[in-house]
Structures are given as structure tokens and as C-alpha cells.
Design a protein around this motif. Structure first.
Motif, PDB file in Angstrom:
ATOM      1  N   CYS A 197       0.839  -1.211   0.000  1.00 32.57           N
ATOM      2  CA  CYS A 197       0.000   0.000   0.000  1.00 32.57           C
ATOM      3  C   CYS A 197       0.870   1.256   0.000  1.00 32.57           C
ATOM      4  CB  CYS A 197      -0.927   0.000   1.210  1.00 32.57           C
ATOM      5  SG  CYS A 197      -2.258  -1.209   1.130  1.00 32.57           S
ATOM      6  N   LYS A 198       1.921   1.238   0.793  1.00 30.28           N
ATOM      7  CA  LYS A 198       2.822   2.388   0.864  1.00 30.28           C
ATOM      8  C   LYS A 198       3.491   2.625  -0.485  1.00 30.28           C
ATOM      9  CE  LYS A 198       6.888   4.093   3.379  1.00 30.28           C
ATOM     10  NZ  LYS A 198       7.916   3.764   4.399  1.00 30.28           N
ATOM     11  N   GLU A 199       3.912   1.551  -1.139  1.00 26.69           N
ATOM     12  CA  GLU A 199       4.567   1.676  -2.439  1.00 26.69           C
ATOM     13  C   GLU A 199       3.613   2.204  -3.495  1.00 26.69           C
ATOM     14  OE1 GLU A 199       7.118   2.080  -5.216  1.00 26.69           O
ATOM     15  OE2 GLU A 199       7.772   1.400  -3.227  1.00 26.69           O
ATOM     16  N   ILE A 200       2.365   1.745  -3.461  1.00 23.04           N
ATOM     17  CA  ILE A 200       1.365   2.240  -4.411  1.00 23.04           C
ATOM     18  C   ILE A 200       1.153   3.747  -4.214  1.00 23.04           C
ATOM     19  CG2 ILE A 200      -1.082   2.176  -5.030  1.00 23.04           C
ATOM     20  CD1 ILE A 200       0.418  -0.178  -6.147  1.00 23.04           C
ATOM     21  N   ASP A 201       1.033   4.175  -2.958  1.00 23.41           N
ATOM     22  CA  ASP A 201       0.805   5.593  -2.653  1.00 23.41           C
ATOM     23  C   ASP A 201       2.008   6.452  -3.037  1.00 23.41           C
ATOM     24  OD1 ASP A 201      -1.679   4.973  -1.688  1.00 23.41           O
ATOM     25  OD2 ASP A 201      -1.060   4.925   0.412  1.00 23.41           O
ATOM     26  N   GLU A 202       3.199   6.005  -2.656  1.00 27.64           N
ATOM     27  CA  GLU A 202       4.398   6.798  -2.925  1.00 27.64           C
ATOM     28  C   GLU A 202       4.753   6.788  -4.405  1.00 27.64           C
ATOM     29  OE1 GLU A 202       7.507   5.446  -0.397  1.00 27.64           O
ATOM     30  OE2 GLU A 202       6.621   6.317   1.426  1.00 27.64           O
ATOM     31  N   GLY A 203       4.476   5.663  -5.080  1.00 22.77           N
ATOM     32  CA  GLY A 203       4.793   5.565  -6.496  1.00 22.77           C
ATOM     33  C   GLY A 203       4.001   6.541  -7.335  1.00 22.77           C
ATOM     34  N   ALA A 204       2.772   6.823  -6.903  1.00 23.87           N
ATOM     35  CA  ALA A 204       1.937   7.775  -7.633  1.00 23.87           C
ATOM     36  C   ALA A 204       2.528   9.184  -7.567  1.00 23.87           C
ATOM     37  CB  ALA A 204       0.527   7.772  -7.055  1.00 23.87           C
ATOM     38  N   LYS A 205       3.322   9.465  -6.526  1.00 24.63           N
ATOM     39  CA  LYS A 205       3.916  10.797  -6.374  1.00 24.63           C
ATOM     40  C   LYS A 205       5.316  10.877  -6.978  1.00 24.63           C
ATOM     41  CE  LYS A 205       1.514  11.115  -1.925  1.00 24.63           C
ATOM     42  NZ  LYS A 205       1.702  11.137  -0.450  1.00 24.63           N
ATOM     43  N   SER A 206       6.104   9.833  -6.788  1.00 25.69           N
ATOM     44  CA  SER A 206       7.510   9.879  -7.193  1.00 25.69           C
ATOM     45  C   SER A 206       7.746   9.460  -8.641  1.00 25.69           C
ATOM     46  CB  SER A 206       8.341   8.973  -6.272  1.00 25.69           C
ATOM     47  OG  SER A 206       7.999   7.611  -6.489  1.00 25.69           O
ATOM     48  N   HIS A 207       6.826   8.655  -9.181  1.00 24.90           N
ATOM     49  CA  HIS A 207       6.959   8.118 -10.548  1.00 24.90           C
ATOM     50  C   HIS A 207       8.200   7.227 -10.697  1.00 24.90           C
ATOM     51  CE1 HIS A 207       3.688  10.774 -11.650  1.00 24.90           C
ATOM     52  NE2 HIS A 207       4.376  11.814 -11.214  1.00 24.90           N
ATOM     53  N   GLN A 208       8.708   6.730  -9.593  1.00 28.65           N
ATOM     54  CA  GLN A 208       9.813   5.778  -9.637  1.00 28.65           C
ATOM     55  C   GLN A 208       9.277   4.370  -9.900  1.00 28.65           C
ATOM     56  OE1 GLN A 208      13.245   6.424  -9.289  1.00 28.65           O
ATOM     57  NE2 GLN A 208      12.483   8.519  -9.581  1.00 28.65           N
ATOM     58  N   PRO A 209      10.043   3.528 -10.587  1.00 20.74           N
ATOM     59  CA  PRO A 209       9.557   2.171 -10.850  1.00 20.74           C
ATOM     60  C   PRO A 209       9.539   1.328  -9.579  1.00 20.74           C
ATOM     61  CG  PRO A 209      11.836   2.370 -11.547  1.00 20.74           C
ATOM     62  CD  PRO A 209      11.390   3.753 -11.143  1.00 20.74           C
ATOM     63  N   ALA A 210       8.786   0.274  -9.628  1.00 20.77           N
ATOM     64  CA  ALA A 210       8.770  -0.718  -8.545  1.00 20.77           C
ATOM     65  C   ALA A 210       8.271  -2.022  -9.142  1.00 20.77           C
ATOM     66  CB  ALA A 210       7.875  -0.281  -7.395  1.00 20.77           C
ATOM     67  N   SER A 211       8.761  -3.114  -8.608  1.00 24.36           N
ATOM     68  CA  SER A 211       8.363  -4.428  -9.128  1.00 24.36           C
ATOM     69  C   SER A 211       8.004  -5.360  -7.982  1.00 24.36           C
ATOM     70  CB  SER A 211       9.486  -5.050  -9.967  1.00 24.36           C
ATOM     71  OG  SER A 211       9.734  -4.270 -11.117  1.00 24.36           O
TER      72      SER A 211
END
Length: 351
Positions: A197-211
Motif C-alpha cells: 500500500c505504501k509503495e502504491i501511494d508513494e509511487g503515484a507521487k515519485s513516478h519511480q519504478p517498482a516491481s
């Protein structure tokens, strides 16, 4: 009745009807636990449980009473216990922090009070009228008494502060324990969901990749039945050890149920995540499992892995489901392989 309330009521009936249908089609009995599991499945509240159910029904075509018990304890009853512990710990930690702030204020106030009395006594001592000498003497005595009292109070407060610090450390350790799988030492389902959940929220702001990498041990139930649960536990620990040895410290490593593991890789794209997945797979496959009691070789352990890169519109559910679809494409293609969401359509066509 309000429109929203009516919609909630109608939705609950629809979910209940579908849960009953699935319980009849896939279950061995209509127990309260089975209903709770299937109701939560239809509602979509717990994606990791849904992933586990899909895996079990794909493998055997049904859910046994034992499967229902495992699912209920891991994802419903266990969730309630962990939630209560988490809320309890959070409340106590907040209370402790409040007490510590008050102690800090008290210590400061005491020091200021002592300094103020000393200043007053000095001012009075500098005056010339003889009649003020007695007052000055009295003030000096009182100041000394207050200072002594303050020193005693400070000693008690500092001792209390040390005790509270110890309590806070104990509570923090208890919270960490509530987020850890006791068998493997990896993060448990609760922590894995929190980090997703944290990665989904932060990814929307940072636009950094995640897998996200999902892992399933091939033929684990058969292996467990053949060699026993203690040896099965040994296999689970082996997978956890290899994950720790292979994956960077930034990743979240988790065992979220049964033979199911997950790796969340913040800042890592699909290609790099696939390299990590393959490193874990080949390392596990390259190790011989030996039965500790007898030294007997039990052969090789293999795993199947699904890799998904987070998309801008992903939710936790869609992120997990895409990685899980890749995992099952690998299972259908023969197991002991890694499939990523860049090649998923190719394997779906083959299936």
C-alpha cells in the motif's frame, strides 16, 4: 433508509449469494468459517487471501476443511489478533511519548524555577537596608531547600524516563514481532500488505519504478505429505535463506501464507526484477536438500515466480493479481521458471 445505505444492503446480499454459490461449488461443507472465507473472497477485501484461494482451487479443484481452517486463521482470525495488537501497541507508544514530553517539560520548569529563585535572592542580597537581611537569608534557605527538592525530583524523573524508554523499546519489539513470520523470520502478510500500500501511494507521487515478485514452491503439498511437516518447514526456511542472500536490503521479503512468498522491489524495473527472480530460482534449484535426522538426500527444490512492474493506475489488488497471473502462467508452462508481465500475453495465448 438513505440511498447509500440501501446500496450497501443490496451489495451485501449480492456478495452473500455469490459466497454461497462458491461455497457449494468448491467447498466440502457449509461451515461458518467457510462462509466467512468465501464472503471475504467475493468482497475482495483481502487480495493475498484471494491469491491463496485461486492457487488452491487451481491445484485441487476444491477447498478442503483443512484449507478453510488455514485460510481463516491466516487471513481472518489472525488479522483480527494482529490488528488488536497493533492498535494496542500504537496507543501505548503514543501514551508513553506523551508522558516523556511532560517529563521533559517538568525538568525544564524545575531548572527555570531554581534559577529564578537564585536571581531574586541575589537581587535582594544586593540591597542595603538592614531589615532586608533576614528576608534575604530566608530566601536563600528556601532556595537551597527548593534546589534540593528539585534534585530529588529530577532523579526520580530521570529514573522514570529510563523505565519508559525500556517500555517503549519493548513495545516496538512487540510490534516488530507482530509483523514477522515466526518460521522464516521474513515479513508476514500484514507487513507485506502495508508495504505494498505504501509503495502504491508513494509511487503515484515519485513516478519511480517498482516491481513485485511472487514465488510458489513447486509441488510443495506433495513434498510435505511425502517427507513430513518438519522437512516441509526446512524447505520453507531454505527459500527464506536464499531470498535474504540474493535480494538487496531495500526490498521487502515476505512469506504471506503456506508456501507463498513475495518480494517487493522499490525503485527496480521489470528487467532488473527478473534478474533478481532468476537468481533466487537458480540458487534454490542448485541446492541439495538433506534430511537432518538421517542425512538422506531429498533431491532438489524448485520454485515458480511471477514478476510484475507497477503501473501508474495500479491498486494493490491489480498489482498482486498481475504478478500472480505471471506465476500461474509459469506453472502451466511446466513450473521451475520465471514469467514477467512483459511476456504474459505470449504465455496466455499458449495456454
Amino acid at each position: 433508509m438513505s440511498g447509500a445505505g440501501h446500496e450497501d444492503r443490496e451489495r451485501s446480499y449480492v456478495i452473500a449469494q455469490r459466497a454461497n454459490e462458491l461455497m457449494r461449488d468448491y467447498g466440502s461443507s457449509a461451515s461458518p468459517r467457510a462462509y466467512a472465507v468465501w464472503y471475504n473472497y467475493v468482497s475482495g477485501r483481502q487480495p493475498l487471501m484471494n491469491t491463496a484461494i485461486k492457487r488452491l482451487t487451481t491445484q485441487s479443484g476444491s477447498l478442503s476443511d483443512g484449507d478453510i481452517d488455514d485460510l481463516y486463521e491466516a487471513h481472518i482470525d489472525g488479522r483480527n489478533v494482529e490488528g488488536e495488537l497493533d492498535r494496542h501497541n500504537a496507543g501505548l507508544i503514543t501514551e508513553v511519548q506523551g508522558i516523556m514530553e511532560m517529563i521533559d517539560l517538568s525538568l525544564g520548569s524545575t531548572a527555570q524555577y531554581g534559577a529564578s529563585l537564585q536571581a531574586i535572592s541575589k537581587d535582594l542580597a544586593d540591597t542595603t537596608p538592614n531589615r532586608l537581611k533576614d528576608i534575604v537569608a530566608t530566601l536563600i534557605v528556601n532556595t537551597c531547600e527548593v534546589a534540593a527538592s528539585n534534585r530529588t525530583l529530577e532523579a526520580h524523573m530521570r529514573e522514570s524516563r529510563r523505565e519508559i524508554e525500556t517500555l517503549r523499546e519493548t513495545l516496538a519489539a512487540a510490534r516488530l514481532e507482530s509483523l514477522t513470520d515466526p518460521l522464516t523470520g521474513l515479513s508476514n502478510r500484514k507487513h507485506f500488505e502495508e508495504m505494498l500500500c505504501k509503495e502504491i501511494d508513494e509511487g503515484a507521487k515519485s513516478h519511480q519504478p517498482a516491481s513485485l515478485i511472487l514465488i510458489d514452491i513447486d509441488f510443495f503439498k506433495r513434498f510435505n505429505d511425502l517427507f513430513g511437516h518438519l522437512t516441509g518447514d526446512q524447505v520453507l526456511r531454505l527459500v527464506a535463506v536464499v531470498m535474504r542472500e540474493t535480494v538487496s536490503a531495500r526490498a521487502t521479503l515476505s512469506r504471506f501464507g503456506g508456501e507463498e512468498f513475495g518480494i517487493l522491489l522499490p525503485g527496480i524495473g521489470r528487467d532488473a526484477a527478473r534478474i533478481v527472480a532468476e537468481a533466487v530460482r537458480t540458487s534454490i534449484m542448485g541446492r541439495d536438500l538433506v534430511k537432518r535426522a538421517t542425512g538422506e538426500s531429498l533431491g532438489k527444490v524448485t520454485i515458480s515466480l511471477g514478476v510484475a512492474q507497477r503501473r501508474p493506475d495500479d491498486t494493490m489488488v491489480s498489482f498482486i493479481e498481475r504478478a500472480d497471473s505471471c506465476l500461474y502462467a509459469g506453472k502451466r508452462a511446466g513450473r521451475n521458471r520465471t514469467i514477467d508481465d512483459g511476456e504474459l500475453s505470449e504465455f496466455s495465448e499458449v495456454a
